[in-house]
Design a protein around this motif. Structure first.
Motif, PDB file in Angstrom:
ATOM      1  N   ILE A 285      -9.344   7.074 -18.023  1.00  0.00           N
ATOM      2  CA  ILE A 285      -8.398   6.211 -17.313  1.00  0.00           C
ATOM      3  C   ILE A 285      -6.953   6.553 -17.718  1.00  0.00           C
ATOM      4  O   ILE A 285      -6.066   6.673 -16.870  1.00  0.00           O
ATOM      5  CB  ILE A 285      -8.733   4.723 -17.570  1.00  0.00           C
ATOM      6  N   GLN A 286      -6.771   6.746 -19.007  1.00  0.00           N
ATOM      7  CA  GLN A 286      -5.431   7.116 -19.504  1.00  0.00           C
ATOM      8  C   GLN A 286      -4.939   8.394 -18.822  1.00  0.00           C
ATOM      9  O   GLN A 286      -3.799   8.484 -18.375  1.00  0.00           O
ATOM     10  CB  GLN A 286      -5.528   7.397 -20.992  1.00  0.00           C
ATOM     11  N   HIS A 287      -5.846   9.361 -18.730  1.00  0.00           N
ATOM     12  CA  HIS A 287      -5.525  10.644 -18.116  1.00  0.00           C
ATOM     13  C   HIS A 287      -5.103  10.445 -16.655  1.00  0.00           C
ATOM     14  O   HIS A 287      -4.103  11.011 -16.197  1.00  0.00           O
ATOM     15  CB  HIS A 287      -6.756  11.544 -18.214  1.00  0.00           C
ATOM     16  N   ILE A 288      -5.874   9.627 -15.918  1.00  0.00           N
ATOM     17  CA  ILE A 288      -5.571   9.426 -14.493  1.00  0.00           C
ATOM     18  C   ILE A 288      -4.283   8.625 -14.313  1.00  0.00           C
ATOM     19  O   ILE A 288      -3.452   8.939 -13.467  1.00  0.00           O
ATOM     20  CB  ILE A 288      -6.756   8.727 -13.783  1.00  0.00           C
ATOM     21  N   LEU A 289      -4.105   7.591 -15.135  1.00  0.00           N
ATOM     22  CA  LEU A 289      -2.946   6.718 -14.925  1.00  0.00           C
ATOM     23  C   LEU A 289      -1.646   7.281 -15.505  1.00  0.00           C
ATOM     24  O   LEU A 289      -0.561   6.786 -15.196  1.00  0.00           O
ATOM     25  CB  LEU A 289      -3.218   5.318 -15.479  1.00  0.00           C
ATOM     26  N   ALA A 290      -1.773   8.339 -16.317  1.00  0.00           N
ATOM     27  CA  ALA A 290      -0.560   8.907 -16.948  1.00  0.00           C
ATOM     28  C   ALA A 290       0.459   9.343 -15.894  1.00  0.00           C
ATOM     29  O   ALA A 290       1.656   9.180 -16.079  1.00  0.00           O
ATOM     30  CB  ALA A 290      -0.953  10.081 -17.836  1.00  0.00           C
ATOM     31  N   LYS A 291      -0.048   9.892 -14.768  1.00  0.00           N
ATOM     32  CA  LYS A 291       0.873  10.394 -13.744  1.00  0.00           C
ATOM     33  C   LYS A 291       1.068   9.402 -12.594  1.00  0.00           C
ATOM     34  O   LYS A 291       1.790   9.692 -11.647  1.00  0.00           O
ATOM     35  CB  LYS A 291       0.321  11.710 -13.169  1.00  0.00           C
ATOM     36  N   ALA A 292       0.389   8.247 -12.677  1.00  0.00           N
ATOM     37  CA  ALA A 292       0.438   7.307 -11.543  1.00  0.00           C
ATOM     38  C   ALA A 292       1.741   6.510 -11.539  1.00  0.00           C
ATOM     39  O   ALA A 292       2.371   6.326 -12.576  1.00  0.00           O
ATOM     40  CB  ALA A 292      -0.741   6.352 -11.637  1.00  0.00           C
ATOM     41  N   ALA A 293       2.110   6.043 -10.344  1.00  0.00           N
ATOM     42  CA  ALA A 293       3.253   5.132 -10.234  1.00  0.00           C
ATOM     43  C   ALA A 293       2.864   3.796 -10.863  1.00  0.00           C
ATOM     44  O   ALA A 293       1.698   3.574 -11.209  1.00  0.00           O
ATOM     45  CB  ALA A 293       3.610   4.957  -8.770  1.00  0.00           C
ATOM     46  N   ASN A 294       3.810   2.916 -11.025  1.00  0.00           N
ATOM     47  CA  ASN A 294       3.500   1.612 -11.609  1.00  0.00           C
ATOM     48  C   ASN A 294       4.505   0.586 -11.112  1.00  0.00           C
ATOM     49  O   ASN A 294       5.621   0.505 -11.612  1.00  0.00           O
ATOM     50  CB  ASN A 294       3.543   1.741 -13.141  1.00  0.00           C
ATOM     51  N   SER A 295       4.094  -0.178 -10.089  1.00  0.00           N
ATOM     52  CA  SER A 295       4.986  -1.240  -9.621  1.00  0.00           C
ATOM     53  C   SER A 295       4.129  -2.440  -9.227  1.00  0.00           C
ATOM     54  O   SER A 295       3.781  -2.625  -8.064  1.00  0.00           O
ATOM     55  CB  SER A 295       5.828  -0.756  -8.431  1.00  0.00           C
ATOM     56  N   PRO A 296       3.725  -3.231 -10.276  1.00  0.00           N
ATOM     57  CA  PRO A 296       2.803  -4.344 -10.044  1.00  0.00           C
ATOM     58  C   PRO A 296       3.336  -5.390  -9.060  1.00  0.00           C
ATOM     59  O   PRO A 296       4.548  -5.629  -8.988  1.00  0.00           O
ATOM     60  CB  PRO A 296       2.631  -4.961 -11.426  1.00  0.00           C
ATOM     61  N   ARG A 297       2.397  -5.962  -8.296  1.00  0.00           N
ATOM     62  CA  ARG A 297       2.702  -7.081  -7.398  1.00  0.00           C
ATOM     63  C   ARG A 297       1.873  -8.260  -7.888  1.00  0.00           C
ATOM     64  O   ARG A 297       0.938  -8.075  -8.672  1.00  0.00           O
ATOM     65  CB  ARG A 297       2.256  -6.762  -5.969  1.00  0.00           C
ATOM     66  N   PRO A 298       2.192  -9.473  -7.427  1.00  0.00           N
ATOM     67  CA  PRO A 298       1.432 -10.620  -7.940  1.00  0.00           C
ATOM     68  C   PRO A 298      -0.038 -10.619  -7.505  1.00  0.00           C
ATOM     69  O   PRO A 298      -0.909 -11.089  -8.225  1.00  0.00           O
ATOM     70  CB  PRO A 298       2.163 -11.839  -7.363  1.00  0.00           C
ATOM     71  N   SER A 299      -0.315 -10.062  -6.311  1.00  0.00           N
ATOM     72  CA  SER A 299      -1.671 -10.161  -5.792  1.00  0.00           C
ATOM     73  C   SER A 299      -1.935  -9.056  -4.768  1.00  0.00           C
ATOM     74  O   SER A 299      -1.007  -8.557  -4.135  1.00  0.00           O
ATOM     75  CB  SER A 299      -1.769 -11.548  -5.142  1.00  0.00           C
ATOM     76  N   ALA A 300      -3.198  -8.669  -4.635  1.00  0.00           N
ATOM     77  CA  ALA A 300      -3.536  -7.624  -3.654  1.00  0.00           C
ATOM     78  C   ALA A 300      -4.984  -7.792  -3.231  1.00  0.00           C
ATOM     79  O   ALA A 300      -5.778  -8.410  -3.940  1.00  0.00           O
ATOM     80  CB  ALA A 300      -3.353  -6.239  -4.285  1.00  0.00           C
ATOM     81  N   GLU A 301      -5.318  -7.278  -2.050  1.00  0.00           N
ATOM     82  CA  GLU A 301      -6.717  -7.353  -1.638  1.00  0.00           C
ATOM     83  C   GLU A 301      -7.204  -6.040  -1.055  1.00  0.00           C
ATOM     84  O   GLU A 301      -6.398  -5.198  -0.641  1.00  0.00           O
ATOM     85  CB  GLU A 301      -6.946  -8.500  -0.648  1.00  0.00           C
ATOM     86  N   ALA A 302      -8.530  -5.881  -1.038  1.00  0.00           N
ATOM     87  CA  ALA A 302      -9.108  -4.639  -0.513  1.00  0.00           C
ATOM     88  C   ALA A 302     -10.556  -4.887  -0.110  1.00  0.00           C
ATOM     89  O   ALA A 302     -11.203  -5.825  -0.591  1.00  0.00           O
ATOM     90  CB  ALA A 302      -9.070  -3.548  -1.590  1.00  0.00           C
ATOM     91  N   PHE A 303     -11.036  -4.037   0.779  1.00  0.00           N
ATOM     92  CA  PHE A 303     -12.437  -4.078   1.197  1.00  0.00           C
ATOM     93  C   PHE A 303     -13.072  -2.729   0.884  1.00  0.00           C
ATOM     94  O   PHE A 303     -12.453  -1.682   1.085  1.00  0.00           O
ATOM     95  CB  PHE A 303     -12.529  -4.336   2.711  1.00  0.00           C
ATOM     96  N   ALA A 304     -14.295  -2.743   0.406  1.00  0.00           N
ATOM     97  CA  ALA A 304     -15.047  -1.486   0.230  1.00  0.00           C
ATOM     98  C   ALA A 304     -16.428  -1.680   0.846  1.00  0.00           C
ATOM     99  O   ALA A 304     -17.069  -2.716   0.637  1.00  0.00           O
ATOM    100  CB  ALA A 304     -15.177  -1.123  -1.247  1.00  0.00           C
ATOM    101  N   PRO A 305     -16.891  -0.695   1.603  1.00  0.00           N
ATOM    102  CA  PRO A 305     -18.203  -0.837   2.240  1.00  0.00           C
ATOM    103  C   PRO A 305     -19.354  -0.532   1.289  1.00  0.00           C
ATOM    104  O   PRO A 305     -19.186   0.216   0.324  1.00  0.00           O
ATOM    105  CB  PRO A 305     -18.150   0.233   3.346  1.00  0.00           C
ATOM    106  N   VAL A 306     -20.496  -1.130   1.593  1.00  0.00           N
ATOM    107  CA  VAL A 306     -21.739  -0.764   0.911  1.00  0.00           C
ATOM    108  C   VAL A 306     -22.072   0.662   1.326  1.00  0.00           C
ATOM    109  O   VAL A 306     -21.734   1.069   2.438  1.00  0.00           O
ATOM    110  CB  VAL A 306     -22.845  -1.729   1.412  1.00  0.00           C
ATOM    111  N   ASN A 307     -22.711   1.430   0.469  1.00  0.00           N
ATOM    112  CA  ASN A 307     -23.191   2.734   0.921  1.00  0.00           C
ATOM    113  C   ASN A 307     -24.680   2.869   0.620  1.00  0.00           C
ATOM    114  O   ASN A 307     -25.167   2.348  -0.377  1.00  0.00           O
ATOM    115  CB  ASN A 307     -22.378   3.877   0.298  1.00  0.00           C
TER     116      ASN A 307
END
Ligand code: PMV
Length: 330
Positions: free
Chosen positions: A7-29
């Motif tokens: 996780i550290q490796h992946i997030l090292a280059k990621a942007a970072n601008s937190p918001r108070p809340s977020a939502e998402a949908f992921a399908p069953v496979n």
């Protein structure tokens, strides 16, 4: 290598601008060529590649908010008891993503399939958490990175970060940075999946435990990687050519071969109920009568029927309790 360093490796280059809340949908496979067996238990790295179809609108919708005091987990409208296995697993996963800016989370997750009954709820559940976290934290990760993070929650979740056919490439590297799912971008608009739910009871043997027992004690497991290699190439060919008989026959055979490796385990890992076997025989009888219907099964007693749109009415007539899903609608 542990989850934290990936996780550290992946997030090292990621942007970072937190918001108070977020939502998402992921399908069953639903895997047409199954994943069964880990080469690394900590990172959920598979022995073989696998390929699945998502179930379009069926999956998990998750809202995640930042909290400063404590976690709150609401699963299917109910506050999760702290000793609930789903609660414990979700919190353990969230532990990997806490920071000084967002030390706790409120998670509200609604799933359209029963939990832990071999209907792939954990795959869509973990993928939805990762997709929602990406938006909450403003990471803006690639599909590859999202798939790797979802895999850390549950192996098959790697294939739930997008819709359609997804191939999870096993990879070889010990850190798993080459083990993620990629879309097989061939829509098959007449393909249908029928969910034939025979029991929604939580399974007695988790897939983690089942895989562990199979890889360590089943004599038949030796031939599994060879089987997968052949089935994967047949299934990809069937998708390219829209050859339904090849897809159905290969997926059914692959599922039965996986279950054979489990049954040959000591002690036996058998997810079937008497009704499961009864319904398999009905599928075979219908095929003999000329109806092209096949099935696949995961770590549970339920069947997933495979057929084409033109045979939907006949399949539903034979299996009135099945729920027909068009995998390519959203
Ligand atoms: O991701 P897990 O640990 O829930 O394992 C999934 C295993 C199967 O559903 C049986 C096969 C698969 O490829 O989804």
């Amino acid at each position: 290598m542990n989850k934290e360093s990936v996780i550290q490796h992946i997030l090292a280059k990621a942007a970072n601008s937190p918001r108070p809340s977020a939502e998402a949908f992921a399908p069953v496979n639903i895997a047409l060529c199954k994943y069964w067996g880990k080469r690394d238990e900590e990172l959920n790295l598979p022995v073989t590649s696998s390929l699945s179809i998502s179930l379009g609108p069926k999956g998990t919708h998750t809202t995640i908010s930042a909290r400063s005091d404590h976690d709150e987990l609401i699963i299917n409208g109910e506050q999760s008891p702290r000793n609930d296995p789903v609660y414990i697993r979700a919190r353990k996963f969230l532990d990997l993503f806490r920071s000084s800016t967002v030390p706790f989370f409120e998670l509200d997750s609604v799933s359209s399939v029963p939990l832990a009954a071999g209907l792939a709820s954990s795959a869509s559940g973990f993928a939805a958490i990762v997709l929602a976290l990406d938006r909450l934290m403003g990471w803006d990760l690639s599909m590859k990175e999202l798939s790797i993070l979802a895999r850390l929650g549950s192996g098959s979740a790697a294939r739930s970060v997008a819709h359609g056919f997804m191939e999870w490439q096993a990879g070889e590297s010990p850190d798993g940075m080459d083990s993620f799912a990629v879309p097989v971008d061939t829509p098959w608009k007449d393909l249908r999946v029928g969910l034939l739910t025979l029991s929604t009871a939580a399974k007695k043997i988790s897939s983690r435990e089942g895989m562990r027992l199979t890889t360590s004690t089943s004599i038949l497991y030796e031939s599994w990687p060879k089987q997968v290699k052949e089935d994967l190439s047949r299934i990809k060919h069937a998708i390219r050519e829209e050859s339904f008989a090849l897809l159905g026959a290969t997926a059914e055979h692959n599922a039965l071969a996986m279950h054979a490796t489990m049954i040959a385990t000591q002690p036996p890992v058998c997810y079937w109920l008497p009704q499961s076997l009864e319904q398999m025989h009905r599928v075979w009888a219908l095929r003999e009568e000329g109806l092209p219907v096949y099935f696949t099964m995961d770590a549970g007693p339920n069947l997933k029927l495979l057929y084409e749109k033109r045979n939907e009415a006949a399949v539903l007539n034979a299996f009135p309790t099945a729920e027909s899903v068009d995998p390519f609608t959203k």
